[in-house]
Design an enzyme around this catalytic site. Sequence first.
Site, PDB file in Angstrom:
ATOM      1  N   CYS A 142       0.951  -1.045  -0.068  1.00 25.40           N
ATOM      2  CA  CYS A 142       0.011  -0.044  -0.098  1.00 25.40           C
ATOM      3  C   CYS A 142       0.900   1.253   0.009  1.00 25.40           C
ATOM      4  O   CYS A 142       1.943   1.178   0.828  1.00 25.40           O
ATOM      5  CB  CYS A 142      -0.982   0.007   1.479  1.00 25.40           C
ATOM      6  SG  CYS A 142      -2.049   1.417   1.361  1.00 25.40           S
ATOM      7  N   HIS A 184      -9.281  -3.841  -1.869  1.00 30.39           N
ATOM      8  CA  HIS A 184      -7.989  -2.728  -1.117  1.00 30.39           C
ATOM      9  C   HIS A 184      -8.764  -1.463  -1.054  1.00 30.39           C
ATOM     10  O   HIS A 184      -8.600  -0.979   0.165  1.00 30.39           O
ATOM     11  CB  HIS A 184      -6.947  -2.930  -1.842  1.00 30.39           C
ATOM     12  CG  HIS A 184      -5.691  -2.144  -1.250  1.00 30.39           C
ATOM     13  ND1 HIS A 184      -4.773  -3.050  -0.536  1.00 30.39           N
ATOM     14  CD2 HIS A 184      -5.548  -1.045  -1.281  1.00 30.39           C
ATOM     15  CE1 HIS A 184      -3.730  -2.194  -0.088  1.00 30.39           C
ATOM     16  NE2 HIS A 184      -4.341  -0.817  -0.439  1.00 30.39           N
ATOM     17  N   GLU A 185      -8.949  -0.940  -1.931  1.00 28.37           N
ATOM     18  CA  GLU A 185      -9.361   0.679  -2.051  1.00 28.37           C
ATOM     19  C   GLU A 185     -10.715   0.845  -1.398  1.00 28.37           C
ATOM     20  O   GLU A 185     -10.793   1.767  -0.457  1.00 28.37           O
ATOM     21  CB  GLU A 185      -9.538   1.254  -3.535  1.00 28.37           C
ATOM     22  CG  GLU A 185      -8.389   1.010  -4.428  1.00 28.37           C
ATOM     23  CD  GLU A 185      -7.124   1.495  -3.936  1.00 28.37           C
ATOM     24  OE1 GLU A 185      -5.894   1.063  -4.055  1.00 28.37           O
ATOM     25  OE2 GLU A 185      -7.088   2.606  -2.916  1.00 28.37           O
ATOM     26  N   HIS A 188     -10.367   1.394   2.445  1.00 29.46           N
ATOM     27  CA  HIS A 188      -9.772   2.618   2.778  1.00 29.46           C
ATOM     28  C   HIS A 188     -10.967   3.568   3.207  1.00 29.46           C
ATOM     29  O   HIS A 188     -11.041   4.483   3.899  1.00 29.46           O
ATOM     30  CB  HIS A 188      -9.043   3.379   1.726  1.00 29.46           C
ATOM     31  CG  HIS A 188      -7.597   3.046   1.814  1.00 29.46           C
ATOM     32  ND1 HIS A 188      -6.762   3.106   2.831  1.00 29.46           N
ATOM     33  CD2 HIS A 188      -6.760   2.115   0.820  1.00 29.46           C
ATOM     34  CE1 HIS A 188      -5.511   2.704   2.427  1.00 29.46           C
ATOM     35  NE2 HIS A 188      -5.420   2.139   1.228  1.00 29.46           N
TER      36      HIS A 188
END
Length: 223
Positions: A142, A184-185, A188
């Site tokens: 990341c 993954h995003e 966030h």
Amino acid sequence: TTTTTTTTTPSYHSLSTTSSTTKTARLFSSAPPVEEEVDPGAVEGTDLRVLKYPHPSLRNENAVITEEELKDGSIAKLAKEMFKVMYAAQGVGLAAPQVGVNKRLMVYNPQGDKTKWLNEVILVNPEIVDRSDAKAVENEGCLSFPGMNGDVERSKWIKVEALNVKGKKMKKKFTNWEARIFQHEYDHLDGTVYIDRLSEEGREAVQPTLDRLVEEFGEGGSL
């Protein structure tokens, strides 16, 4: 039954690239070659910067983007600048909180190549509406966690609802590499970072680097 496959191949995200020694590696046939992620610092054309752990923005709540924000062009401008930062950092994806903007916006390009701009994806207020029971474990890094990576389990496919920058609703199924980038995003946007998904062993392996980042940040960080 949950099916899990494990590989030691590095991956590439905000989701960063993780190793310069395996540039020909692929997670899937559509994945780009691996490159070493970099801290781009100041990027021409934007004041945005990649924020590093434990910056509070990575843990803050992220606001739903309004119709007014889409109409006034501010989100399209933000997305364009996020791509500039992402490419400068040699990543393939970036979420708004990583550049200090706590809004539900992500951008990515599965190829990580700015010359292949037709592959760019901008998702506003995305939501996962379905996911596979089958899981895969792959190695992730990341941009907000430089110098480290680790194995993360994620769904092999997901179904997503979102808006584009013009406010048009979209539905799409993502699989394999693109599904991993999205998840993954998306994490966030919920204040979750990839180290939260590491095994106990994986967390222990990166803890010295995390400790160094916390020390460099100083007071006021969000672990």
